[in-house]
Design a protein around this motif. Structure first.
Motif, PDB file in Angstrom:
ATOM      1  N   ARG A  65      79.361 -78.278  -6.803  1.00  0.00           N
ATOM      2  CA  ARG A  65      78.719 -79.293  -7.646  1.00  0.00           C
ATOM      3  C   ARG A  65      78.756 -78.873  -9.105  1.00  0.00           C
ATOM      4  O   ARG A  65      78.973 -79.688  -9.999  1.00  0.00           O
ATOM      5  N   GLY A  66      78.568 -77.595  -9.353  1.00  0.00           N
ATOM      6  CA  GLY A  66      78.659 -77.093 -10.711  1.00  0.00           C
ATOM      7  C   GLY A  66      80.079 -76.788 -11.149  1.00  0.00           C
ATOM      8  O   GLY A  66      80.317 -76.492 -12.317  1.00  0.00           O
ATOM      9  N   LYS A  67      81.034 -76.823 -10.208  1.00  0.00           N
ATOM     10  CA  LYS A  67      82.439 -76.522 -10.485  1.00  0.00           C
ATOM     11  C   LYS A  67      82.576 -75.167 -11.158  1.00  0.00           C
ATOM     12  O   LYS A  67      83.170 -75.016 -12.231  1.00  0.00           O
ATOM     13  N   LEU A  68      82.029 -74.162 -10.447  1.00  0.00           N
ATOM     14  CA  LEU A  68      81.936 -72.820 -10.988  1.00  0.00           C
ATOM     15  C   LEU A  68      82.097 -71.812  -9.864  1.00  0.00           C
ATOM     16  O   LEU A  68      81.523 -71.983  -8.786  1.00  0.00           O
ATOM     17  N   GLY A  69      82.911 -70.786 -10.089  1.00  0.00           N
ATOM     18  CA  GLY A  69      83.097 -69.728  -9.109  1.00  0.00           C
ATOM     19  C   GLY A  69      82.678 -68.388  -9.670  1.00  0.00           C
ATOM     20  O   GLY A  69      82.728 -68.161 -10.886  1.00  0.00           O
ATOM     21  N   TYR A  70      82.264 -67.478  -8.785  1.00  0.00           N
ATOM     22  CA  TYR A  70      81.792 -66.153  -9.219  1.00  0.00           C
ATOM     23  C   TYR A  70      82.017 -65.161  -8.083  1.00  0.00           C
ATOM     24  O   TYR A  70      81.784 -65.486  -6.913  1.00  0.00           O
ATOM     25  N   GLY A  71      82.480 -63.977  -8.431  1.00  0.00           N
ATOM     26  CA  GLY A  71      82.680 -62.976  -7.398  1.00  0.00           C
ATOM     27  C   GLY A  71      83.135 -61.648  -7.973  1.00  0.00           C
ATOM     28  O   GLY A  71      83.034 -61.391  -9.176  1.00  0.00           O
ATOM     29  N   VAL A  72      83.645 -60.808  -7.075  1.00  0.00           N
ATOM     30  CA  VAL A  72      84.139 -59.496  -7.454  1.00  0.00           C
ATOM     31  C   VAL A  72      85.599 -59.407  -7.043  1.00  0.00           C
ATOM     32  O   VAL A  72      86.003 -59.945  -6.006  1.00  0.00           O
ATOM     33  N   VAL A  73      86.396 -58.749  -7.874  1.00  0.00           N
ATOM     34  CA  VAL A  73      87.832 -58.600  -7.636  1.00  0.00           C
ATOM     35  C   VAL A  73      88.135 -57.157  -7.271  1.00  0.00           C
ATOM     36  O   VAL A  73      87.656 -56.219  -7.931  1.00  0.00           O
ATOM     37  N   HIS A  74      88.926 -56.961  -6.203  1.00  0.00           N
ATOM     38  CA  HIS A  74      89.431 -55.639  -5.838  1.00  0.00           C
ATOM     39  C   HIS A  74      90.942 -55.723  -5.653  1.00  0.00           C
ATOM     40  O   HIS A  74      91.451 -56.692  -5.086  1.00  0.00           O
ATOM     41  N   GLY A  75      91.650 -54.719  -6.137  1.00  0.00           N
ATOM     42  CA  GLY A  75      93.085 -54.661  -5.930  1.00  0.00           C
ATOM     43  C   GLY A  75      93.415 -54.114  -4.555  1.00  0.00           C
ATOM     44  O   GLY A  75      92.654 -53.344  -3.971  1.00  0.00           O
ATOM     45  N   THR A  76      94.541 -54.524  -4.011  1.00  0.00           N
ATOM     46  CA  THR A  76      95.036 -54.004  -2.737  1.00  0.00           C
ATOM     47  C   THR A  76      96.458 -53.499  -2.954  1.00  0.00           C
ATOM     48  O   THR A  76      97.312 -54.240  -3.421  1.00  0.00           O
ATOM     49  N   GLY A  77      96.677 -52.227  -2.644  1.00  0.00           N
ATOM     50  CA  GLY A  77      97.989 -51.644  -2.861  1.00  0.00           C
ATOM     51  C   GLY A  77      98.330 -51.465  -4.320  1.00  0.00           C
ATOM     52  O   GLY A  77      99.502 -51.458  -4.705  1.00  0.00           O
ATOM     53  N   ARG A  78      97.332 -51.337  -5.143  1.00  0.00           N
ATOM     54  CA  ARG A  78      97.527 -51.182  -6.581  1.00  0.00           C
ATOM     55  C   ARG A  78      96.350 -50.391  -7.144  1.00  0.00           C
ATOM     56  O   ARG A  78      95.410 -50.046  -6.437  1.00  0.00           O
ATOM     57  N   THR A  80      93.034 -49.682  -9.883  1.00  0.00           N
ATOM     58  CA  THR A  80      91.755 -50.385 -10.055  1.00  0.00           C
ATOM     59  C   THR A  80      91.646 -51.083 -11.403  1.00  0.00           C
ATOM     60  O   THR A  80      90.565 -51.538 -11.768  1.00  0.00           O
ATOM     61  N   SER A  81      92.753 -51.177 -12.138  1.00  0.00           N
ATOM     62  CA  SER A  81      92.679 -51.737 -13.490  1.00  0.00           C
ATOM     63  C   SER A  81      92.243 -53.203 -13.503  1.00  0.00           C
ATOM     64  O   SER A  81      91.721 -53.685 -14.508  1.00  0.00           O
ATOM     65  N   SER A  82      92.458 -53.899 -12.400  1.00  0.00           N
ATOM     66  CA  SER A  82      92.064 -55.306 -12.332  1.00  0.00           C
ATOM     67  C   SER A  82      90.719 -55.505 -11.656  1.00  0.00           C
ATOM     68  O   SER A  82      90.260 -56.646 -11.523  1.00  0.00           O
ATOM     69  N   ASP A  83      90.072 -54.416 -11.222  1.00  0.00           N
ATOM     70  CA  ASP A  83      88.809 -54.542 -10.496  1.00  0.00           C
ATOM     71  C   ASP A  83      87.667 -54.915 -11.438  1.00  0.00           C
ATOM     72  O   ASP A  83      87.657 -54.553 -12.616  1.00  0.00           O
ATOM     73  N   GLY A  84      86.693 -55.630 -10.883  1.00  0.00           N
ATOM     74  CA  GLY A  84      85.517 -55.993 -11.665  1.00  0.00           C
ATOM     75  C   GLY A  84      84.963 -57.327 -11.228  1.00  0.00           C
ATOM     76  O   GLY A  84      85.370 -57.895 -10.211  1.00  0.00           O
ATOM     77  N   LEU A  85      84.045 -57.837 -12.007  1.00  0.00           N
ATOM     78  CA  LEU A  85      83.435 -59.130 -11.726  1.00  0.00           C
ATOM     79  C   LEU A  85      84.249 -60.234 -12.390  1.00  0.00           C
ATOM     80  O   LEU A  85      84.924 -60.004 -13.401  1.00  0.00           O
ATOM     81  N   ALA A 107      73.794 -60.597  -7.497  1.00  0.00           N
ATOM     82  CA  ALA A 107      73.300 -61.970  -7.530  1.00  0.00           C
ATOM     83  C   ALA A 107      73.117 -62.468  -8.960  1.00  0.00           C
ATOM     84  O   ALA A 107      73.382 -63.635  -9.267  1.00  0.00           O
ATOM     85  N   SER A 108      72.660 -61.587  -9.837  1.00  0.00           N
ATOM     86  CA  SER A 108      72.501 -61.933 -11.250  1.00  0.00           C
ATOM     87  C   SER A 108      73.597 -61.233 -12.046  1.00  0.00           C
ATOM     88  O   SER A 108      73.619 -60.000 -12.130  1.00  0.00           O
ATOM     89  N   PRO A 109      74.541 -61.981 -12.624  1.00  0.00           N
ATOM     90  CA  PRO A 109      75.634 -61.365 -13.374  1.00  0.00           C
ATOM     91  C   PRO A 109      75.112 -60.584 -14.584  1.00  0.00           C
ATOM     92  O   PRO A 109      74.071 -60.934 -15.159  1.00  0.00           O
ATOM     93  N   PRO A 221      75.557 -68.983 -14.095  1.00  0.00           N
ATOM     94  CA  PRO A 221      76.498 -68.886 -15.219  1.00  0.00           C
ATOM     95  C   PRO A 221      76.294 -67.600 -16.017  1.00  0.00           C
ATOM     96  O   PRO A 221      75.158 -67.154 -16.234  1.00  0.00           O
ATOM     97  N   VAL A 222      77.400 -67.014 -16.457  1.00  0.00           N
ATOM     98  CA  VAL A 222      77.327 -65.867 -17.368  1.00  0.00           C
ATOM     99  C   VAL A 222      77.258 -66.389 -18.785  1.00  0.00           C
ATOM    100  O   VAL A 222      77.493 -67.583 -19.028  1.00  0.00           O
ATOM    101  N   PRO A 223      76.926 -65.560 -19.769  1.00  0.00           N
ATOM    102  CA  PRO A 223      76.850 -66.043 -21.144  1.00  0.00           C
ATOM    103  C   PRO A 223      78.159 -66.711 -21.590  1.00  0.00           C
ATOM    104  O   PRO A 223      79.250 -66.178 -21.392  1.00  0.00           O
ATOM    105  N   GLY A 224      78.041 -67.908 -22.119  1.00  0.00           N
ATOM    106  CA  GLY A 224      79.202 -68.645 -22.583  1.00  0.00           C
ATOM    107  C   GLY A 224      79.760 -69.609 -21.575  1.00  0.00           C
ATOM    108  O   GLY A 224      80.673 -70.381 -21.893  1.00  0.00           O
ATOM    109  N   VAL A 225      79.241 -69.589 -20.342  1.00  0.00           N
ATOM    110  CA  VAL A 225      79.719 -70.490 -19.302  1.00  0.00           C
ATOM    111  C   VAL A 225      78.728 -71.629 -19.139  1.00  0.00           C
ATOM    112  O   VAL A 225      77.519 -71.398 -19.067  1.00  0.00           O
ATOM    113  N   ARG A 226      79.240 -72.836 -19.036  1.00  0.00           N
ATOM    114  CA  ARG A 226      78.396 -74.002 -18.818  1.00  0.00           C
ATOM    115  C   ARG A 226      78.776 -74.665 -17.495  1.00  0.00           C
ATOM    116  O   ARG A 226      79.942 -74.992 -17.279  1.00  0.00           O
TER     117      ARG A 226
END
Length: 229
Positions: A65-78, A80-85, A107-109, A221-226
């Motif tokens: 409904r808010g058209k918003l996604g949030y999660g954590v990223v992990h690399g596989t076979g690579r 950790t430079s791309s890891d994070g929220l 839960a709270s970014p 939402p994180v700061p700057g996200v609407r």
């Protein structure tokens, strides 16, 4: 119809059996699948993103409904430079790099440490995957009569997370008539979507989006996200 925004995305891969024409019940269930996600408000997702130098896995939630996604990223076979929220909208991606990213996003970014960039429409398997995940929700059902007319089909039966599902492919889009069968959906008996598999132009392997892989957590939402609400 509204479904074209997701059904037009190219995809592929072999199915368990079939194909054959959809029955009216199957067409109805495919037609309400995106609405079911919207009706649920949001869904927990695991997005498996392919990559020639190693893949990425995004574990999180999408607020349909808010058209918003949030999660954590992990690399596989690579590395950790791309890891994070990560948090994303239809137009922007916000990343929060972390050397030791948690298994689940908090839960709270964090209120700081975010970097914003435009969501790329081409050339990025990650961005294509994020955009596809957002488009799997709609505030109204799709037209069940147009789906089979435009090439949607049944491919077989399967199980996902203990749920018995029918595997169906979506129709061609208006502007790309050769894309019938290119997006694959794993749909439950009530129209609930449990998995989607779709190819992206920049990779030879498909993106896989699994639902209900963990408990849904409301997206803040994180700061700057609407939010779109």
């Amino acid at each position: 119809m509204a479904a074209a925004t997701v059904f037009l995305v190219a995809g592929g891969g072999s199915g368990p059996s079939g194909p054959r024409a959809l029955t009216s019940d199957e067409a109805n269930r495919l037609a309400i699948a995106r609405f079911r996600n919207y009706e649920a408000h949001g869904r927990a997702v695991t997005i498996t993103v392919p990559g020639t130098a190693g893949g990425l896995i995004v574990t999180g939630s999408v607020d349909y409904r808010g058209k918003l996604g949030y999660g954590v990223v992990h690399g596989t076979g690579r590395g950790t430079s791309s890891d994070g929220l990560i948090e994303w909208t239809a137009t922007s991606v916000f990343v929060h790099p972390m050397a030791n990213a948690p298994a689940r996003a908090p839960a709270s970014p964090p209120r700081s440490g975010w970097y914003r960039r435009p969501l790329q429409s081409t050339g990025s398997a990650l961005d294509s995957s994020l955009a596809i995940a957002l488009r799997l929700g709609s505030d109204r059902p799709d037209n069940s009569q147009l789906l089979p007319q435009n090439g949607a089909a049944w491919w077989g039966r399967d199980q996902v997370g203990g749920h018995r599902v029918d595997v169906m492919t979506g129709p061609s889009s208006r502007d790309r008539p050769d894309t019938a069968g290119s997006v694959r959906y794993w749909i439950g008996s009530d129209g609930t979507m449990y998995r989607v598999r779709v190819s992206v132009a920049s990779e030879s392997q498909p993106v896989v989006i699994d639902f209900d892989t963990q408990k849904y957590a409301p997206v803040k939402p994180v700061p700057g996200v609407r939010s779109a609400r």
